[in-house]
Write a protein that holds these residues in place. Structure first.
Motif, PDB file in Angstrom:
ATOM      1  N   LEU A  41     -64.533 -14.186  49.952  1.00  8.36           N
ATOM      2  CA  LEU A  41     -65.599 -15.134  49.626  1.00  8.36           C
ATOM      3  C   LEU A  41     -65.194 -16.560  49.982  1.00  8.36           C
ATOM      4  CD1 LEU A  41     -66.723 -13.775  46.137  1.00  8.36           C
ATOM      5  CD2 LEU A  41     -68.006 -13.660  48.279  1.00  8.36           C
ATOM      6  N   ARG A  42     -63.930 -16.879  49.772  1.00  9.90           N
ATOM      7  CA  ARG A  42     -63.462 -18.252  49.981  1.00  9.90           C
ATOM      8  C   ARG A  42     -63.062 -18.545  51.417  1.00  9.90           C
ATOM      9  NH1 ARG A  42     -59.728 -19.155  44.604  1.00  9.90           N
ATOM     10  NH2 ARG A  42     -61.430 -18.990  43.120  1.00  9.90           N
ATOM     11  N   LEU A  43     -62.462 -17.578  52.085  1.00  9.88           N
ATOM     12  CA  LEU A  43     -61.867 -17.842  53.392  1.00  9.88           C
ATOM     13  C   LEU A  43     -62.732 -17.424  54.574  1.00  9.88           C
ATOM     14  CD1 LEU A  43     -58.225 -16.687  52.613  1.00  9.88           C
ATOM     15  CD2 LEU A  43     -59.163 -19.012  52.541  1.00  9.88           C
ATOM     16  N   GLY A  44     -63.631 -16.488  54.343  1.00 11.65           N
ATOM     17  CA  GLY A  44     -64.476 -16.019  55.434  1.00 11.65           C
ATOM     18  C   GLY A  44     -63.867 -14.832  56.168  1.00 11.65           C
ATOM     19  N   ARG A  45     -64.695 -14.192  56.942  1.00 13.76           N
ATOM     20  CA  ARG A  45     -64.340 -12.934  57.592  1.00 13.76           C
ATOM     21  C   ARG A  45     -63.198 -13.076  58.599  1.00 13.76           C
ATOM     22  NH1 ARG A  45     -66.217  -9.908  62.250  1.00 13.76           N
ATOM     23  NH2 ARG A  45     -65.840  -7.705  61.801  1.00 13.76           N
ATOM     24  N   ASP A  46     -63.304 -14.021  59.511  1.00 11.45           N
ATOM     25  CA  ASP A  46     -62.309 -14.139  60.577  1.00 11.45           C
ATOM     26  C   ASP A  46     -60.902 -14.354  60.044  1.00 11.45           C
ATOM     27  OD1 ASP A  46     -64.255 -13.743  62.496  1.00 11.45           O
ATOM     28  OD2 ASP A  46     -64.510 -15.882  62.913  1.00 11.45           O
ATOM     29  N   LEU A  47     -60.752 -15.255  59.095  1.00  8.13           N
ATOM     30  CA  LEU A  47     -59.433 -15.529  58.542  1.00  8.13           C
ATOM     31  C   LEU A  47     -58.913 -14.347  57.721  1.00  8.13           C
ATOM     32  CD1 LEU A  47     -57.101 -17.453  58.343  1.00  8.13           C
ATOM     33  CD2 LEU A  47     -58.261 -18.603  56.454  1.00  8.13           C
ATOM     34  N   MET A  48     -59.771 -13.663  56.999  1.00 10.17           N
ATOM     35  CA  MET A  48     -59.334 -12.498  56.226  1.00 10.17           C
ATOM     36  C   MET A  48     -58.826 -11.400  57.146  1.00 10.17           C
ATOM     37  SD  MET A  48     -59.349 -13.016  53.015  1.00 10.17           S
ATOM     38  CE  MET A  48     -59.193 -11.368  52.360  1.00 10.17           C
ATOM     39  N   ILE A  49     -59.501 -11.186  58.255  1.00 11.48           N
ATOM     40  CA  ILE A  49     -59.038 -10.173  59.209  1.00 11.48           C
ATOM     41  C   ILE A  49     -57.698 -10.592  59.807  1.00 11.48           C
ATOM     42  CG2 ILE A  49     -59.505  -9.081  61.431  1.00 11.48           C
ATOM     43  CD1 ILE A  49     -62.507  -9.213  60.675  1.00 11.48           C
ATOM     44  N   LYS A  50     -57.618 -11.836  60.233  1.00  7.81           N
ATOM     45  CA  LYS A  50     -56.401 -12.334  60.886  1.00  7.81           C
ATOM     46  C   LYS A  50     -55.208 -12.342  59.926  1.00  7.81           C
ATOM     47  CE  LYS A  50     -56.554 -15.531  64.104  1.00  7.81           C
ATOM     48  NZ  LYS A  50     -56.766 -16.833  64.757  1.00  7.81           N
ATOM     49  N   ALA A  51     -55.410 -12.810  58.720  1.00  4.04           N
ATOM     50  CA  ALA A  51     -54.307 -12.979  57.783  1.00  4.04           C
ATOM     51  C   ALA A  51     -53.941 -11.701  57.028  1.00  4.04           C
ATOM     52  CB  ALA A  51     -54.641 -14.078  56.772  1.00  4.04           C
ATOM     53  N   PHE A  52     -54.943 -10.881  56.691  1.00  2.00           N
ATOM     54  CA  PHE A  52     -54.696  -9.751  55.795  1.00  2.00           C
ATOM     55  C   PHE A  52     -55.146  -8.401  56.341  1.00  2.00           C
ATOM     56  CE2 PHE A  52     -55.381 -13.533  53.125  1.00  2.00           C
ATOM     57  CZ  PHE A  52     -54.146 -13.594  52.510  1.00  2.00           C
ATOM     58  N   GLY A  53     -55.822  -8.398  57.488  1.00  2.00           N
ATOM     59  CA  GLY A  53     -56.342  -7.130  58.009  1.00  2.00           C
ATOM     60  C   GLY A  53     -57.480  -6.578  57.165  1.00  2.00           C
ATOM     61  N   TRP A  54     -58.151  -7.442  56.452  1.00  2.00           N
ATOM     62  CA  TRP A  54     -59.244  -7.059  55.535  1.00  2.00           C
ATOM     63  C   TRP A  54     -60.553  -7.523  56.149  1.00  2.00           C
ATOM     64  CZ3 TRP A  54     -59.667  -4.823  50.609  1.00  2.00           C
ATOM     65  CH2 TRP A  54     -60.846  -5.032  49.932  1.00  2.00           C
ATOM     66  N   ASP A  55     -61.408  -6.591  56.490  1.00  2.00           N
ATOM     67  CA  ASP A  55     -62.699  -6.932  57.086  1.00  2.00           C
ATOM     68  C   ASP A  55     -63.782  -6.818  56.029  1.00  2.00           C
ATOM     69  OD1 ASP A  55     -65.055  -7.231  58.502  1.00  2.00           O
ATOM     70  OD2 ASP A  55     -64.468  -5.882  60.121  1.00  2.00           O
ATOM     71  N   PRO A  56     -64.291  -7.931  55.530  1.00  2.00           N
ATOM     72  CA  PRO A  56     -65.309  -7.879  54.485  1.00  2.00           C
ATOM     73  C   PRO A  56     -66.579  -7.141  54.917  1.00  2.00           C
ATOM     74  CG  PRO A  56     -64.451 -10.102  54.719  1.00  2.00           C
ATOM     75  CD  PRO A  56     -63.900  -9.297  55.848  1.00  2.00           C
ATOM     76  N   ASP A  57     -66.873  -7.126  56.210  1.00  2.00           N
ATOM     77  CA  ASP A  57     -68.050  -6.383  56.670  1.00  2.00           C
ATOM     78  C   ASP A  57     -67.861  -4.882  56.477  1.00  2.00           C
ATOM     79  OD1 ASP A  57     -69.375  -8.692  57.350  1.00  2.00           O
ATOM     80  OD2 ASP A  57     -69.034  -8.493  59.500  1.00  2.00           O
ATOM     81  N   VAL A  58     -66.624  -4.427  56.524  1.00  2.00           N
ATOM     82  CA  VAL A  58     -66.317  -3.000  56.323  1.00  2.00           C
ATOM     83  C   VAL A  58     -66.056  -2.721  54.839  1.00  2.00           C
ATOM     84  CG1 VAL A  58     -64.672  -1.152  56.845  1.00  2.00           C
ATOM     85  CG2 VAL A  58     -65.391  -2.745  58.651  1.00  2.00           C
ATOM     86  N   GLN A  59     -65.216  -3.541  54.224  1.00  2.00           N
ATOM     87  CA  GLN A  59     -64.800  -3.325  52.836  1.00  2.00           C
ATOM     88  C   GLN A  59     -65.852  -3.786  51.819  1.00  2.00           C
ATOM     89  OE1 GLN A  59     -62.173  -1.613  52.316  1.00  2.00           O
ATOM     90  NE2 GLN A  59     -61.248  -1.757  54.331  1.00  2.00           N
ATOM     91  N   GLY A  60     -66.652  -4.744  52.214  1.00  2.00           N
ATOM     92  CA  GLY A  60     -67.651  -5.310  51.320  1.00  2.00           C
ATOM     93  C   GLY A  60     -67.234  -6.695  50.847  1.00  2.00           C
ATOM     94  N   TRP A  61     -68.163  -7.541  50.674  1.00  2.00           N
ATOM     95  CA  TRP A  61     -67.919  -8.913  50.203  1.00  2.00           C
ATOM     96  C   TRP A  61     -67.841  -8.846  48.723  1.00  2.00           C
ATOM     97  CZ3 TRP A  61     -67.080 -12.979  53.457  1.00  2.00           C
ATOM     98  CH2 TRP A  61     -67.309 -12.754  54.817  1.00  2.00           C
TER      99      TRP A  61
END
Length: 61
Positions: A41-61
Motif C-alpha cells: 500500500l505504501r510503496l507501490g507495485r514496482d518497488l515491492m516486486i523489485k525489493a521483495f518479489g511481492w506482486d500485489p496484483d497477484v497476491q492482492g493489495w
C-alpha cells in the motif's frame, strides 16, 4: 518536538487503519504477510516486486 509527535501519531493512526482494512479483506493472516500488504500500500507495485518479489496484483493489495 510537538510537530514530530503529531506526525508520529498520525502515522500510527494510518497504520491502524491499513491493518483494519487488510484484516477485513484477508482475515487472520501472519504478521509477515501483514507487513508485506502494508508495504504494498505504501510503496507501490514496482518497488515491492523489485525489493521483495511481492506482486500485489497477484497476491492482492
Amino acid at each position: 518536538m510537538d510537530k514530530l509527535r503529531r506526525v508520529e501519531s498520525l502515522n500510527r493512526a494510518v497504520t491502524q487503519l491499513q491493518r483494519a482494512r487488510i484484516r477485513k479483506q484477508y482475515g487472520d493472516i501472519s504478521e509477515d504477510e501483514m507487513r508485506m500488504r502494508i508495504g504494498a500500500l505504501r510503496l507501490g507495485r514496482d518497488l515491492m516486486i523489485k525489493a521483495f518479489g511481492w506482486d500485489p496484483d497477484v497476491q492482492g493489495w
